[in-house]
Design a protein around this motif. Structure first.
Motif, PDB file in Angstrom:
ATOM      1  N   SER A  63       0.792  -1.226   0.000  1.00  0.00           N
ATOM      2  CA  SER A  63       0.000   0.000   0.000  1.00  0.00           C
ATOM      3  C   SER A  63       0.826   1.279   0.000  1.00  0.00           C
ATOM      4  N   LYS A  64       2.068   1.224   0.374  1.00  0.00           N
ATOM      5  CA  LYS A  64       2.906   2.424   0.474  1.00  0.00           C
ATOM      6  C   LYS A  64       3.864   2.586  -0.708  1.00  0.00           C
ATOM      7  N   SER A  65       3.666   1.831  -1.772  1.00  0.00           N
ATOM      8  CA  SER A  65       4.632   1.800  -2.871  1.00  0.00           C
ATOM      9  C   SER A  65       4.860   3.157  -3.523  1.00  0.00           C
ATOM     10  N   ASP A  66       3.821   3.932  -3.745  1.00  0.00           N
ATOM     11  CA  ASP A  66       4.012   5.238  -4.394  1.00  0.00           C
ATOM     12  C   ASP A  66       4.811   6.198  -3.521  1.00  0.00           C
ATOM     13  N   ALA A  67       4.532   6.220  -2.229  1.00  0.00           N
ATOM     14  CA  ALA A  67       5.256   7.112  -1.318  1.00  0.00           C
ATOM     15  C   ALA A  67       6.727   6.715  -1.210  1.00  0.00           C
ATOM     16  N   LEU A  68       7.005   5.432  -1.248  1.00  0.00           N
ATOM     17  CA  LEU A  68       8.384   4.956  -1.127  1.00  0.00           C
ATOM     18  C   LEU A  68       9.253   5.381  -2.297  1.00  0.00           C
ATOM     19  N   LYS A  69       8.662   5.495  -3.472  1.00  0.00           N
ATOM     20  CA  LYS A  69       9.435   5.790  -4.680  1.00  0.00           C
ATOM     21  C   LYS A  69      10.088   7.169  -4.672  1.00  0.00           C
ATOM     22  N   THR A  70       9.753   8.007  -3.707  1.00  0.00           N
ATOM     23  CA  THR A  70      10.355   9.335  -3.602  1.00  0.00           C
ATOM     24  C   THR A  70      11.562   9.353  -2.669  1.00  0.00           C
ATOM     25  N   ILE A  71      11.865   8.240  -2.041  1.00  0.00           N
ATOM     26  CA  ILE A  71      12.894   8.192  -0.999  1.00  0.00           C
ATOM     27  C   ILE A  71      14.213   7.652  -1.539  1.00  0.00           C
ATOM     28  N   LYS A 107       8.603   6.353   9.134  1.00  0.00           N
ATOM     29  CA  LYS A 107       7.921   7.599   9.555  1.00  0.00           C
ATOM     30  C   LYS A 107       7.450   8.408   8.358  1.00  0.00           C
ATOM     31  N   LYS A 108       8.269   8.451   7.303  1.00  0.00           N
ATOM     32  CA  LYS A 108       7.895   9.225   6.115  1.00  0.00           C
ATOM     33  C   LYS A 108       6.659   8.679   5.423  1.00  0.00           C
ATOM     34  N   VAL A 109       6.470   7.367   5.477  1.00  0.00           N
ATOM     35  CA  VAL A 109       5.351   6.761   4.746  1.00  0.00           C
ATOM     36  C   VAL A 109       4.299   6.144   5.670  1.00  0.00           C
ATOM     37  N   ASP A 110       4.407   6.385   6.972  1.00  0.00           N
ATOM     38  CA  ASP A 110       3.444   5.881   7.956  1.00  0.00           C
ATOM     39  C   ASP A 110       3.288   4.356   7.841  1.00  0.00           C
ATOM     40  N   PHE A 111       4.386   3.661   8.130  1.00  0.00           N
ATOM     41  CA  PHE A 111       4.445   2.210   8.002  1.00  0.00           C
ATOM     42  C   PHE A 111       5.211   1.662   9.190  1.00  0.00           C
TER      43      PHE A 111
END
Length: 175
Positions: A63-71, A107-111
């Motif tokens: 579920s957090k794949s899109d947010a992770l791609k910015t890191i 913390k950045k992606v709430d996981f």
């Protein structure tokens, strides 16, 4: 299904990817298979940039794949950075107790990362990426799981290297 059966099944299912030149498709399919074979919450590929000495999330399931791609992660930072720096695999079933773990990405992606299997993908002495399997469902990762992920990492190195070269050549041709 034991380790040898899983390796054989993986090889049978993925042999056609040796001809795959779309590295995104190659990584997407492999990440989904890792998630299924290892019965875990997610899988991620961190591509390594040797010029910048850093990793960036290229493919992540869950579920957090899109947010992770910015890191991006520096070599030596966190578990993935440690794997890149040492070029060694890890099995961690309690991330909070491991000094290499940093919760910055969580913390950045709430996981919440509880457990990690991680392996470097090498082509000769060149690091291509780091693969991680995250949060084993209903149990803990085992040495057998780590062996399988190492096998997948070594299996995928050649088609990944070829796909990355093809991408680079295609971009240079366009310019």
């Amino acid at each position: 299904m034991d380790k040898t059966q899983k390796e054989t099944l993986f090889k049978t299912e993925f042999i056609e990817l040796y001809a795959e030149l779309d590295y995104k498709l190659l990584l997407d399919k492999t990440a989904e298979k890792i998630k299924n074979y290892l019965d875990c919450e997610g899988a991620a590929f961190f591509l390594y940039d040797p010029l910048k000495q850093q990793l960036h999330f290229e493919v992540a399931t869950g579920s957090k794949s899109d947010a992770l791609k910015t890191i991006t992660i520096r070599k030596g930072e966190g578990i993935a950075g440690w794997i890149a720096e040492k070029e060694e695999s890890v099995l961690i079933n309690d991330c909070e107790k491991d000094e290499r773990f940093t919760s910055k990405t969580d913390k950045k992606v709430d996981f919440k990362t509880k457990s990690i299997l991680g392996v470097p993908v090498m082509r000769g002495d060149q690091l291509l990426c780091v693969i991680e399997a995250i949060n084993k469902n209903d149990d803990q990762f085992t040495d057998s799981d780590l062996d399988l992920l190492n096998y997948i990492g070594s299996f995928i190195a050649i088609p990944m290297h070829n796909a990355l070269l093809f991408k680079k050549m295609t971009q240079e041709t366009r310019n």
